[in-house]
Design a protein around this motif. Structure first.
Motif, mmCIF file in Angstrom:
data_model
loop_
_atom_site.group_PDB
_atom_site.id
_atom_site.type_symbol
_atom_site.label_atom_id
_atom_site.label_comp_id
_atom_site.label_asym_id
_atom_site.label_seq_id
_atom_site.Cartn_x
_atom_site.Cartn_y
_atom_site.Cartn_z
ATOM 1 N N TRP A 11 0.787 -1.247 -0.192
ATOM 2 C CA TRP A 11 -0.057 -0.023 0.089
ATOM 3 C C TRP A 11 0.867 1.236 -0.110
ATOM 4 O O TRP A 11 1.995 1.420 0.671
ATOM 5 C CB TRP A 11 -0.956 -0.080 1.103
ATOM 6 N N THR A 12 0.426 2.131 -0.625
ATOM 7 C CA THR A 12 1.326 3.358 -0.997
ATOM 8 C C THR A 12 0.743 4.554 0.031
ATOM 9 O O THR A 12 -0.499 4.810 0.086
ATOM 10 C CB THR A 12 1.257 3.991 -2.432
ATOM 11 N N ILE A 13 1.497 5.348 0.749
ATOM 12 C CA ILE A 13 1.439 6.377 1.350
ATOM 13 C C ILE A 13 1.223 7.526 0.689
ATOM 14 O O ILE A 13 0.985 8.758 1.285
ATOM 15 C CB ILE A 13 2.497 6.591 2.794
ATOM 16 N N SER A 14 1.737 7.610 -0.569
ATOM 17 C CA SER A 14 1.509 8.811 -1.426
ATOM 18 C C SER A 14 0.812 8.358 -2.733
ATOM 19 O O SER A 14 0.907 7.303 -3.258
ATOM 20 C CB SER A 14 2.928 9.457 -1.990
ATOM 21 N N PRO A 15 -0.012 9.292 -3.243
ATOM 22 C CA PRO A 15 -0.856 8.908 -4.339
ATOM 23 C C PRO A 15 0.035 8.470 -5.726
ATOM 24 O O PRO A 15 0.994 8.931 -6.035
ATOM 25 C CB PRO A 15 -1.673 10.235 -4.842
ATOM 26 N N LEU A 16 -0.919 7.308 -6.284
ATOM 27 C CA LEU A 16 -0.240 6.710 -7.500
ATOM 28 C C LEU A 16 -1.371 6.384 -8.332
ATOM 29 O O LEU A 16 -2.436 6.452 -8.019
ATOM 30 C CB LEU A 16 0.463 5.379 -7.116
ATOM 31 N N PRO A 17 -1.195 6.701 -9.740
ATOM 32 C CA PRO A 17 -2.075 6.462 -10.714
ATOM 33 C C PRO A 17 -2.994 5.316 -10.387
ATOM 34 O O PRO A 17 -2.648 4.197 -10.393
ATOM 35 C CB PRO A 17 -1.440 6.117 -12.085
ATOM 36 N N GLY A 18 -4.392 5.577 -10.218
ATOM 37 C CA GLY A 18 -5.343 4.341 -10.101
ATOM 38 C C GLY A 18 -5.271 3.653 -8.542
ATOM 39 O O GLY A 18 -6.044 2.852 -8.334
ATOM 40 N N ILE A 19 -4.403 4.223 -7.608
ATOM 41 C CA ILE A 19 -4.275 3.592 -6.531
ATOM 42 C C ILE A 19 -4.344 4.526 -5.384
ATOM 43 O O ILE A 19 -3.829 5.798 -5.237
ATOM 44 C CB ILE A 19 -2.821 2.710 -6.404
ATOM 45 N N LEU A 20 -5.327 4.292 -4.473
ATOM 46 C CA LEU A 20 -5.318 4.960 -3.319
ATOM 47 C C LEU A 20 -4.302 5.172 -2.435
ATOM 48 O O LEU A 20 -3.765 4.283 -1.998
ATOM 49 C CB LEU A 20 -6.737 4.723 -2.479
ATOM 50 N N ALA A 21 -3.782 6.371 -1.882
ATOM 51 C CA ALA A 21 -3.010 6.331 -0.799
ATOM 52 C C ALA A 21 -3.693 6.201 0.706
ATOM 53 O O ALA A 21 -4.797 6.505 0.618
ATOM 54 C CB ALA A 21 -2.224 7.835 -0.817
ATOM 55 N N VAL A 22 -2.748 5.643 1.461
ATOM 56 C CA VAL A 22 -3.212 5.377 2.883
ATOM 57 C C VAL A 22 -2.280 6.056 3.797
ATOM 58 O O VAL A 22 -1.129 6.433 3.648
ATOM 59 C CB VAL A 22 -3.344 3.733 3.038
ATOM 60 N N SER A 23 -2.861 5.864 4.962
ATOM 61 C CA SER A 23 -2.042 6.680 6.201
ATOM 62 C C SER A 23 -0.999 5.726 6.424
ATOM 63 O O SER A 23 -0.913 4.471 6.424
ATOM 64 C CB SER A 23 -2.812 6.973 7.440
ATOM 65 N N LEU A 24 0.147 5.901 7.298
ATOM 66 C CA LEU A 24 1.076 5.048 7.917
ATOM 67 C C LEU A 24 0.146 3.912 8.797
ATOM 68 O O LEU A 24 0.983 2.927 8.667
ATOM 69 C CB LEU A 24 2.015 5.923 8.773
ATOM 70 N N GLN A 25 -0.550 4.444 9.334
ATOM 71 C CA GLN A 25 -0.943 3.189 10.506
ATOM 72 C C GLN A 25 -1.779 2.530 9.619
ATOM 73 O O GLN A 25 -1.563 1.077 10.001
ATOM 74 C CB GLN A 25 -2.108 4.148 11.163
ATOM 75 N N LEU A 26 -2.719 2.625 8.585
ATOM 76 C CA LEU A 26 -3.457 1.596 7.790
ATOM 77 C C LEU A 26 -2.220 0.615 7.060
ATOM 78 O O LEU A 26 -2.538 -0.470 6.934
ATOM 79 C CB LEU A 26 -4.312 2.446 6.709
ATOM 80 N N GLN A 27 -1.340 1.371 6.321
ATOM 81 C CA GLN A 27 -0.485 0.507 5.772
ATOM 82 C C GLN A 27 0.207 -0.652 6.732
ATOM 83 O O GLN A 27 0.331 -1.567 6.244
ATOM 84 C CB GLN A 27 0.765 1.380 5.326
ATOM 85 N N ALA A 28 0.658 0.033 7.810
ATOM 86 C CA ALA A 28 1.226 -1.073 8.955
ATOM 87 C C ALA A 28 -0.167 -2.161 9.447
ATOM 88 O O ALA A 28 -0.132 -3.421 9.255
ATOM 89 C CB ALA A 28 1.339 -0.405 10.242
ATOM 90 N N GLN A 29 -1.410 -1.909 9.320
ATOM 91 C CA GLN A 29 -2.356 -2.602 9.655
ATOM 92 C C GLN A 29 -2.707 -3.578 8.697
ATOM 93 O O GLN A 29 -3.010 -4.834 8.691
ATOM 94 C CB GLN A 29 -3.775 -1.887 10.121
ATOM 95 N N TYR A 30 -2.737 -2.980 7.352
ATOM 96 C CA TYR A 30 -2.837 -3.782 6.085
ATOM 97 C C TYR A 30 -1.765 -4.735 6.041
ATOM 98 O O TYR A 30 -2.140 -5.937 5.691
ATOM 99 C CB TYR A 30 -2.840 -2.993 4.712
ATOM 100 N N LEU A 31 -0.437 -4.580 6.291
ATOM 101 C CA LEU A 31 0.609 -5.519 6.205
ATOM 102 C C LEU A 31 0.351 -6.711 7.259
ATOM 103 O O LEU A 31 0.555 -7.813 6.668
ATOM 104 C CB LEU A 31 1.659 -4.912 6.403
ATOM 105 N N THR A 32 0.017 -6.263 8.404
ATOM 106 C CA THR A 32 -0.236 -7.448 9.533
ATOM 107 C C THR A 32 -1.441 -8.238 8.791
ATOM 108 O O THR A 32 -1.230 -9.362 9.168
ATOM 109 C CB THR A 32 -0.692 -6.674 10.892
#
Length: 385
Positions: free
Chosen positions: A311-332
């Motif tokens: 999950w990216t924390i900065s916008p990418l084409p066609g992909i939503l950016a997420v917060s640092l916390q969500l990135q960590a939660q989604y990884l787990t």
């Protein structure tokens, strides 16, 4: 005499207090992080899903818990020797001393290293192995196991993702043979344990054209390097209908025997991996669909590798950016579901050691909360059953 006695008692008491306090301070404290003596960013436990997870994690949707990003420089933790059975890896275009240092912190053992075929075969039939030789030697010396996709063949006017060139089975077989002969661990150039026949660019082609290319690459590698692990390419698209078409075509046309593992990439538009959003399936629905198709054609035990997810924390084409916390939660969440799946055998996170690319969990400023989430998960679950 009394005063002198009291004075001596007083001095002894002071000395005992100082010694006791010093001893207590030297004891390891469970509230301290072993990482540079600084506390990790606090992470609230995610809401529980209905089913009980083997690893105690599982949830239906993630509510974000605010967390401050504390930049830390990890120190070395106890490092267990890496084995090929380790389920953890990263995909990156960089493989250097920084990557090795990151891996030591995480106890991650696999690297999926990307280098275009067109950067190796500089002229038709002429190969420049210098960069790949350097990486293989460094990773072998560090005890890191390698997976290498045979990707991005090019011809005049083509680019890997802008106007991708689809190699013929003959072209794939020629490159696969050269790779396998060089990196089988027997010819002085080191060892690559696993190969993928292609990468995401094959999503641009018809599923019916892939089978013969897969077969050609698989047979070429196995002919000279039978111990190699050879899998299909990692499909990028979120579309579940495309996933069904691809896997059904591979199996229905008789090419299921020409891969040691199935493969997919999971970005899902940046959405929550626990839920399906439109044509973005949940992580579980994605791998279960793939497994069900394999079972339908008699390959129920075919392993699955997820060779890119993030999950990216900065916008990418066609992909939503997420917060640092969500990135960590989604990884787990993804790691827990993969570990519990029984069918997924390896997950390569995208990415690390990749500058400030938005998906990196260790950008140039320092490790993100997701880095520490992965570190903790690997410590608790070094192997999957």
């Amino acid at each position: 005499m009394v005063l002198r006695t009291r004075y001596i008692v007083f001095l002894v008491t002071v000395i005992l207090v100082i010694v006791t306090a010093t001893f207590i301070l030297l004891l390891p404290s469970p509230s301290r992080s072993s990482l540079s003596g600084t506390s990790l960013p606090s992470q609230s436990p995610p809401p529980q899903r209905g089913k009980k997870s083997t690893f105690g994690i599982g949830f239906t949707g993630h509510k974000e818990t605010p967390v401050s990003h504390v930049t830390q420089t990890p120190t070395s933790a106890a490092h267990a020797p890496c084995t090929a059975s380790s389920p953890y890896g990263f995909t990156t275009i960089n493989a250097d001393t920084q990557l090795v240092a990151d891996y030591r912190q995480l106890n991650v053992c696999w690297l999926r290293y990307q280098l275009h075929e067109s950067d190796i075969e500089t002229i038709k039939g002429v190969y420049d192995w210098g960069q790949l030789d350097t990486v293989v030697a460094a990773m072998n010396a560090a005890g890191i196991h390698l997976d290498f996709p045979l990707e991005c063949f090019e011809s005049p006017g083509s680019t890997c993702f802008g106007n991708p060139y689809e190699p013929s089975p003959t072209e794939m077989a020629a490159f696969a043979t050269q790779l396998a002969m060089r990196y089988d661990g027997k010819h002085g150039h080191g060892i690559i344990e696993a190969f993928e026949i292609g990468n995401e660019e094959y999503d641009f082609y018809s599923p019916s054209s892939y089978g013969p290319i897969l077969q050609a690459g698989y047979q070429a590698i196995k002919a000279v390097y039978p111990q190699a692990i050879v899998g299909m390419y990692g499909s990028f698209t979120s579309s579940l209908s495309q996933t069904r078409d691809l896997l059904t075509t591979i199996y229905a046309t008789g090419y299921g025997s020409y891969m040691d593992f199935m493969n997919f990439h999971y970005y899902n538009g940046g959405n929550d991996p626990a839920v399906t959003v439109g044509d973005h399936p949940s992580f579980d629905l994605k791998w279960q669909t793939i497994q069900a198709i394999a079972a339908q054609y008699g390959f129920a035990n075919k392993p699955i590798w997820v060779t890119e997810v993030g999950w990216t924390i900065s916008p990418l084409p066609g992909i939503l950016a997420v917060s640092l916390q969500l990135q960590a939660q989604y990884l787990t969440y993804v790691m827990s579901e993969a570990a519990n799946s029984g069918g997924i055998k390896r997950v390569f996170w995208f990415t690390i050691d990749y500058g400030n690319q938005g998906n990196s969990i260790y950008p140039i400023p320092g490790p993100l909360p997701a880095f520490y989430s992965l570190q903790k998960f690997v410590q608790q679950h070094p192997q999957w059953s």
